[in-house]
Design a protein around this motif. Structure first.
Motif, mmCIF file in Angstrom:
data_model
loop_
_atom_site.group_PDB
_atom_site.id
_atom_site.type_symbol
_atom_site.label_atom_id
_atom_site.label_comp_id
_atom_site.label_asym_id
_atom_site.label_seq_id
_atom_site.Cartn_x
_atom_site.Cartn_y
_atom_site.Cartn_z
ATOM 1 N N UNK A 171 0.807 -1.233 0.000
ATOM 2 C CA UNK A 171 0.000 0.000 0.000
ATOM 3 C C UNK A 171 0.834 1.273 0.000
ATOM 4 N N UNK A 172 2.097 1.192 0.405
ATOM 5 C CA UNK A 172 2.942 2.386 0.461
ATOM 6 C C UNK A 172 4.332 2.076 -0.081
ATOM 7 N N UNK A 173 5.008 3.098 -0.580
ATOM 8 C CA UNK A 173 6.397 2.950 -1.019
ATOM 9 C C UNK A 173 7.274 2.595 0.180
ATOM 10 N N UNK A 174 6.954 3.167 1.339
ATOM 11 C CA UNK A 174 7.697 2.851 2.555
ATOM 12 C C UNK A 174 7.764 1.340 2.780
ATOM 13 N N UNK A 175 6.640 0.673 2.714
ATOM 14 C CA UNK A 175 6.630 -0.772 2.964
ATOM 15 C C UNK A 175 7.443 -1.515 1.912
ATOM 16 N N UNK A 176 7.337 -1.111 0.651
ATOM 17 C CA UNK A 176 8.127 -1.785 -0.384
ATOM 18 C C UNK A 176 9.621 -1.574 -0.162
ATOM 19 N N UNK A 177 10.008 -0.407 0.329
ATOM 20 C CA UNK A 177 11.409 -0.169 0.665
ATOM 21 C C UNK A 177 11.876 -1.101 1.785
ATOM 22 N N UNK A 178 11.057 -1.257 2.810
ATOM 23 C CA UNK A 178 11.420 -2.131 3.926
ATOM 24 C C UNK A 178 11.526 -3.574 3.452
ATOM 25 N N UNK A 179 10.602 -4.013 2.610
ATOM 26 C CA UNK A 179 10.655 -5.370 2.074
ATOM 27 C C UNK A 179 11.935 -5.590 1.263
ATOM 28 N N UNK A 180 12.286 -4.590 0.441
ATOM 29 C CA UNK A 180 13.495 -4.715 -0.377
ATOM 30 C C UNK A 180 14.741 -4.794 0.499
ATOM 31 N N UNK A 181 14.775 -4.014 1.568
ATOM 32 C CA UNK A 181 15.922 -4.037 2.477
ATOM 33 C C UNK A 181 16.024 -5.398 3.164
ATOM 34 N N UNK A 182 14.877 -5.963 3.551
ATOM 35 C CA UNK A 182 14.875 -7.264 4.214
ATOM 36 C C UNK A 182 15.278 -8.386 3.260
ATOM 37 N N UNK A 183 15.034 -8.192 1.962
ATOM 38 C CA UNK A 183 15.332 -9.242 0.981
ATOM 39 C C UNK A 183 16.775 -9.211 0.493
ATOM 40 N N UNK A 184 17.506 -8.161 0.823
ATOM 41 C CA UNK A 184 18.882 -8.035 0.335
ATOM 42 C C UNK A 184 19.789 -9.064 1.000
ATOM 43 N N UNK A 185 20.411 -9.890 0.183
ATOM 44 C CA UNK A 185 21.345 -10.920 0.671
ATOM 45 C C UNK A 185 20.705 -11.825 1.720
ATOM 46 N N UNK A 186 19.445 -12.166 1.528
ATOM 47 C CA UNK A 186 18.747 -12.996 2.516
ATOM 48 C C UNK A 186 17.869 -14.023 1.809
ATOM 49 N N UNK A 187 17.792 -15.220 2.393
ATOM 50 C CA UNK A 187 16.873 -16.235 1.896
ATOM 51 C C UNK A 187 15.442 -15.820 2.207
ATOM 52 N N UNK A 188 14.499 -16.431 1.520
ATOM 53 C CA UNK A 188 13.094 -16.083 1.722
ATOM 54 C C UNK A 188 12.677 -16.288 3.175
ATOM 55 N N UNK A 189 13.092 -17.381 3.788
ATOM 56 C CA UNK A 189 12.717 -17.642 5.182
ATOM 57 C C UNK A 189 13.250 -16.571 6.111
ATOM 58 N N UNK A 190 14.454 -16.087 5.843
ATOM 59 C CA UNK A 190 15.057 -15.033 6.662
ATOM 60 C C UNK A 190 14.320 -13.710 6.459
ATOM 61 N N UNK A 191 14.038 -13.375 5.212
ATOM 62 C CA UNK A 191 13.291 -12.153 4.913
ATOM 63 C C UNK A 191 11.927 -12.182 5.596
ATOM 64 N N UNK A 192 11.264 -13.316 5.512
ATOM 65 C CA UNK A 192 9.937 -13.461 6.112
ATOM 66 C C UNK A 192 9.992 -13.275 7.621
ATOM 67 N N UNK A 193 11.001 -13.844 8.276
ATOM 68 C CA UNK A 193 11.090 -13.732 9.739
ATOM 69 C C UNK A 193 11.367 -12.304 10.165
#
Length: 353
Positions: A171-193
Motif C-alpha cells: 500500500x505504500x512505497x515505505x513498505x516496499x522499501x522495507x521489504x526490499x531491504x529485508x530481501x537483500x542478501x537474505x533467503x526467503x525464510x530469513x526475509x519473512x522472519x
C-alpha cells in the motif's frame, strides 16, 4: 530467495503465513471492476515473492489473496480477495466513483470480490480498502505498450494471453522499501522472519488479532526509546538495523518523501533520478533499486541478483549463470520493458503449476 519462492509456490497450499482474522464471518464486501483485459489475480500475486511476506498470504490452491490493511475507523482489517465471473452476484456493493459502470448490472464483466470480517466498516474504511487493493494489484497500470512490444515474439505470446506484467505492490512505497531491504542478501525464510518480527513488534493490532504493517512513525518511535538495538536484536535485522532505523527516522521527520516517486508527470522525478535516490539510501544497491523502480511503474531495471543470473543462464543454455553483458544483450530489444520481460521469463511457471 527466488529458488525458495518457486519451490513453495509449486508445492501449492499457502504461500506465506495466513493473517489473523481470515476465519471470521464476512461482514463487509466490495466488488471491484471493471478489470483490465486479460487480468488474472494469480499472475499478479505470484509474479514475485511479495504475496508471501507478512502480513500477506496467497492461497495457491484456492486463488485467494489475504492481506491485512489499515483503515481509518476500524483499524487493521484482514481482507480476502478473489476473482469472480461476470454472473456472480455479490451483496453490499460499493461503486468506486460516480463515473464507474453499474456494478449491479447483470452483464458486468469479471471482477474482484473483496471480503472481510469483524465489522462492515464505515464509508471511509471501505474507500481505504478499495483504494489499497486497487493500488496493490496495479489495476491502473497500462500494459498495452508492453504487449505491443511482444507482438512479434511468438515465444512470448503467453505473456499477454495470461495477463502477465503487473507486480503486486504494498500500500505504500515505505513498505516496499522495507521489504526490499529485508530481501537483500537474505533467503526467503530469513526475509519473512524479519518482516514478521517488525509486524509483531510495531504493527497496530486489531481486536481479532490482525496486525498491520507498521508505518515509519511506529518504528521511529521504537528506535527513539530503545535504540536501533531493538531492530537488531529483537527483530533480528542484524547489520540492516541501522539502515532501517535511518530510513524510518527520515520518512517520519519529513526529510525524505518517498511517495513522490509515484509522480510520473513531466514535473515529477525521472526514472534515473528515482533510481539514484534509492541507491543513495544506506543498505540499497542496484538490484534493490531496479526492483523498486518496477514496483513504482518505472519498468527499466533488470534486478540481476544471483538467482536471476542463474535462471537466465538456464534459459539461454549457458553452462553457468549469465553475466550482466549477456543478460542485457538478451533483453536489449525490449527497451524500457527489458527488466519486465526478464522477470516474466525467469518466473514463468509460478502461476501455472
Amino acid at each position: 530467495m527466488g529458488a525458495q519462492a518457486a519451490a513453495e509456490i509449486r508445492a501449492g497450499g499457502r504461500f506465506g503465513r495466513l493473517p489473523a482474522g481470515t476465519d471470521l464471518p464476512r461482514t463487509g464486501t466490495l466488488r471491484l471492476g471493471p478489470l483490465p483485459p486479460g487480468f488474472r489475480l494469480s499472475a499478479v500475486a505470484l509474479g514475485h515473492a511479495a504475496s508471501g511476506l507478512g502480513p500477506s498470504c496467497y492461497d495457491v490452491d484456492r486463488g485467494a489473496w489475504h492481506r491485512v490493511l489499515t483503515t481509518p475507523q476500524a483499524g487493521p482489517l484482514t481482507v480476502t480477495v478473489h476473482e469472480a465471473p461476470a454472473a456472480a452476484v455479490v451483496p453490499d456493493l460499493t461503486v468506486p466513483d460516480p463515473a464507474a459502470p453499474d456494478l449491479t448490472a447483470p452483464d458486468f464483466g469479471p471482477h474482484l470480490v473483496v471480503r472481510w470480517g469483524r465489522t462492515a466498516g464505515g464509508d471511509a474504511d471501505r474507500e481505504a480498502i478499495r483504494r489499497q487493493v486497487w493500488h496493490a494489484l496495479a489495476l491502473d497500470d497500462d500494459l498495452s505498450d508492453l504487449y505491443a512490444s511482444l507482438a512479434g515474439e511468438p515465444d512470448l505470446a503467453w505473456v499477454a494471453a495470461g495477463g502477465h506484467g503487473r507486480l503486486l505492490r504494498s500500500p505504500s512505497v515505505w513498505e516496499d522499501l522495507v521489504r526490499a531491504l529485508a530481501a537483500t542478501n537474505a533467503a526467503l525464510s530469513r526475509t519473512r522472519s524479519m518482516l514478521d518480527a517488525l509486524v509483531e513488534l510495531f504493527g497496530a493490532r486489531g481486536p481479532a488479532g490482525e496486525r498491520a504493517f507498521p508505518d515509519a512513525a511506529a518504528i521511529a518511535r521504537g528506535v527513539a526509546v530503545d535504540g536501533p538495538e531493538i531492530l537488531r536484536d529483537e527483530a533480528g535485522w542484524g547489520y540492516r538495523a541501522g539502515s532501517l532505523a535511518l530510513l524510518a527516522q527520515r520518512i517520519d521527520a519529513g526529510t525524505l518523501d518517498v511517495e513522490r516517486w509515484w509522480d510520473r508527470s513531466p514535473r515529477g522525478p525521472s526514472d534515473d533520478e528515482v533510481g539514484a535516490e534509492i541507491r543513495a539510501l544506506p543498505g540499497f544497491g542496484p538490484v534493490s533499486a531496479d526492483g523498486l523502480l518496477g514496483l513504482l511503474g518505472r519498468p527499466c531495471g533488470l534486478a540481476l541478483d544471483a538467482w536471476a543470473r542463474a535462471r537466465v543462464g538456464e534459459l539461454a543454455g549457458l553452462p553457468g549463470p549469465a553475466g550482466e553483458r549477456e543478460v542485457r544483450a538478451r533483453y536489449a530489444r525490449f527497451g524500457r520493458w527489458a527488466g519486465t520481460v526478464c522477470r516474466l521469463e525467469i518466473t514463468r511457471g509460478w502461476t501455472e503449476r
